[in-house]
Write a protein that holds these residues in place. Sequence first.
Motif, PDB file in Angstrom:
ATOM      1  N   HIS A  19       0.836  -1.199   0.000  1.00 26.15           N
ATOM      2  CA  HIS A  19       0.000   0.000   0.000  1.00 26.15           C
ATOM      3  C   HIS A  19       0.873   1.252   0.000  1.00 26.15           C
ATOM      4  O   HIS A  19       1.781   1.388   0.830  1.00 26.15           O
ATOM      5  CB  HIS A  19      -0.901   0.028   1.240  1.00 26.15           C
ATOM      6  CG  HIS A  19      -1.953  -1.044   1.241  1.00 26.15           C
ATOM      7  ND1 HIS A  19      -3.254  -0.807   0.866  1.00 26.15           N
ATOM      8  CD2 HIS A  19      -1.889  -2.353   1.588  1.00 26.15           C
ATOM      9  CE1 HIS A  19      -3.954  -1.925   0.972  1.00 26.15           C
ATOM     10  NE2 HIS A  19      -3.149  -2.879   1.415  1.00 26.15           N
ATOM     11  N   THR A  74       0.472   5.713  -0.530  1.00 26.99           N
ATOM     12  CA  THR A  74      -0.399   6.881  -0.706  1.00 26.99           C
ATOM     13  C   THR A  74       0.384   7.922  -1.477  1.00 26.99           C
ATOM     14  O   THR A  74       1.555   8.175  -1.180  1.00 26.99           O
ATOM     15  CB  THR A  74      -0.868   7.436   0.651  1.00 26.99           C
ATOM     16  OG1 THR A  74      -1.742   6.471   1.269  1.00 26.99           O
ATOM     17  CG2 THR A  74      -1.614   8.743   0.481  1.00 26.99           C
ATOM     18  N   SER A  77      -8.574   5.083  -5.381  1.00 27.94           N
ATOM     19  CA  SER A  77      -7.573   4.018  -5.206  1.00 27.94           C
ATOM     20  C   SER A  77      -7.486   3.204  -6.480  1.00 27.94           C
ATOM     21  O   SER A  77      -8.480   3.021  -7.187  1.00 27.94           O
ATOM     22  CB  SER A  77      -7.960   3.105  -4.035  1.00 27.94           C
ATOM     23  OG  SER A  77      -7.997   3.830  -2.824  1.00 27.94           O
ATOM     24  N   ARG A 105      -5.307  -0.384  -8.163  1.00 23.34           N
ATOM     25  CA  ARG A 105      -4.442  -1.539  -7.889  1.00 23.34           C
ATOM     26  C   ARG A 105      -3.742  -1.960  -9.175  1.00 23.34           C
ATOM     27  O   ARG A 105      -4.386  -2.177 -10.202  1.00 23.34           O
ATOM     28  CB  ARG A 105      -5.292  -2.687  -7.347  1.00 23.34           C
ATOM     29  CG  ARG A 105      -4.550  -3.985  -7.109  1.00 23.34           C
ATOM     30  CD  ARG A 105      -5.487  -5.001  -6.520  1.00 23.34           C
ATOM     31  NE  ARG A 105      -4.872  -6.319  -6.386  1.00 23.34           N
ATOM     32  CZ  ARG A 105      -5.470  -7.368  -5.832  1.00 23.34           C
ATOM     33  NH1 ARG A 105      -6.693  -7.242  -5.350  1.00 23.34           N
ATOM     34  NH2 ARG A 105      -4.850  -8.525  -5.766  1.00 23.34           N
ATOM     35  N   GLN A 144      -2.485   1.803  -4.804  1.00 23.47           N
ATOM     36  CA  GLN A 144      -2.174   3.226  -4.678  1.00 23.47           C
ATOM     37  C   GLN A 144      -3.419   3.959  -4.194  1.00 23.47           C
ATOM     38  O   GLN A 144      -4.486   3.848  -4.793  1.00 23.47           O
ATOM     39  CB  GLN A 144      -1.714   3.788  -6.019  1.00 23.47           C
ATOM     40  CG  GLN A 144      -0.436   3.150  -6.534  1.00 23.47           C
ATOM     41  CD  GLN A 144       0.111   3.865  -7.757  1.00 23.47           C
ATOM     42  OE1 GLN A 144       0.175   5.088  -7.794  1.00 23.47           O
ATOM     43  NE2 GLN A 144       0.512   3.097  -8.756  1.00 23.47           N
ATOM     44  N   HIS A 145      -3.248   4.690  -3.090  1.00 24.97           N
ATOM     45  CA  HIS A 145      -4.350   5.435  -2.498  1.00 24.97           C
ATOM     46  C   HIS A 145      -4.143   6.923  -2.758  1.00 24.97           C
ATOM     47  O   HIS A 145      -3.015   7.432  -2.646  1.00 24.97           O
ATOM     48  CB  HIS A 145      -4.424   5.193  -0.988  1.00 24.97           C
ATOM     49  CG  HIS A 145      -4.599   3.754  -0.610  1.00 24.97           C
ATOM     50  ND1 HIS A 145      -5.839   3.187  -0.431  1.00 24.97           N
ATOM     51  CD2 HIS A 145      -3.687   2.772  -0.380  1.00 24.97           C
ATOM     52  CE1 HIS A 145      -5.691   1.910  -0.100  1.00 24.97           C
ATOM     53  NE2 HIS A 145      -4.389   1.637  -0.062  1.00 24.97           N
ATOM     54  N   GLU A 152      -9.880   0.904   5.830  1.00 27.37           N
ATOM     55  CA  GLU A 152      -9.640  -0.095   4.778  1.00 27.37           C
ATOM     56  C   GLU A 152     -10.227  -1.457   5.127  1.00 27.37           C
ATOM     57  O   GLU A 152     -10.782  -2.146   4.271  1.00 27.37           O
ATOM     58  CB  GLU A 152      -8.133  -0.227   4.535  1.00 27.37           C
ATOM     59  CG  GLU A 152      -7.743  -1.152   3.395  1.00 27.37           C
ATOM     60  CD  GLU A 152      -7.957  -0.533   2.020  1.00 27.37           C
ATOM     61  OE1 GLU A 152      -7.861  -1.277   1.033  1.00 27.37           O
ATOM     62  OE2 GLU A 152      -8.239   0.691   1.941  1.00 27.37           O
TER      63      GLU A 152
END
Length: 356
Positions: free
Chosen positions: A103, A105, A112, A114, A120-121, A151
């Motif tokens: 994870h 950010t 978000s 994937r 990736q947030h 989450e």
Amino acid sequence: MPNQRAALVRRQHGLITAQAALDAGLERFEIAELLRSREWAKVRRGVYIDAEQWAGAEKWREQPLIEVRAAHLTLRRPHVFSHDSAALIHGLPLLRDDSRLVHVTRAGVTGSRRRNGIMQHGAAYTDDDVAQVGGLQALGIGRTALDICREHGYGAGLVACDAALRHGVPRSELLEIAGSMHHWPDITAGRAAVADADPGAESAGESMARILVKELQIGDPTTQFPVRRPNGKTAWLDLLVGCHAFEFDGRTKYRNVADGGVARRDAEAVVWEEKEREIDVLAQGLGVSRITWRDFWGAGRVAARTRLRREAELTAQRHGTVPPRELLAYAARMADARRQRLLIATAPDRLILPAR
């Protein structure tokens, strides 16, 4: 391995990228041969590690942290690690996660996404929210705890918030972070976890056990209740409600340190000590129930609630619902020791510094 390649691996915690190997003089066919012969293991695309080092790494904490470091070597855009990956970096306990996602950010990312095993947030953060730990930048412990709440929900969030308090993050800071996320998705679970957090949970299992015991509706559990044993030692009970103790038993308690556990003696000695300890506790006018991981999920949870409630009721019939005065007096004398027990000092090799 030639000295140059060995130096590269040492600098990168045992990892080497394909590009670094090529720059150090290896040919592509040599890299392929190292992988084919299982001298190297692939951590992720283009990042490798000595196969023995990978095989010897503990499955649920050390291997995922290696994967975090491997991702860091391949990410080209600015990022900070967050959520589960930040928890690994900070040494916070996690509920078992089979997804093995890394994870991060990033500022300027909407929502978000994937890709290639990396989640990736997109979420706001400031420089003050970022810490430098072991050469990696990660969102701080408090922010990480709230991100895990959002989450993964209340259970995983309580595990993280319990640990945050135990690492010295004030509840007021957690409340402030939760308040700053007022309009963020799934923050309701975060607020509930902060309200219920207790630094007396020394593991994820103890946090989950507290949730289970509360579901019995027999009273609010006290964490880390001290009982003086005849040999002068103190037995710290995981949870106590009235005259009934609830103890969480995880496998790491009986597994040697060298194998990823916490035991410093053989399993037989640890089991015998546990038995003697329980005998001493029972002699104080208390009852004891044992809780294991299987009691937290599905049909096992339903059966555990029935069993634990019955055991607590039997204790209430025998001893009442108020601990003996001498136990309460000893607990009062041990109040300072209990407060010290609930805090974890930051180890020198895990020094947390502002990222700036």
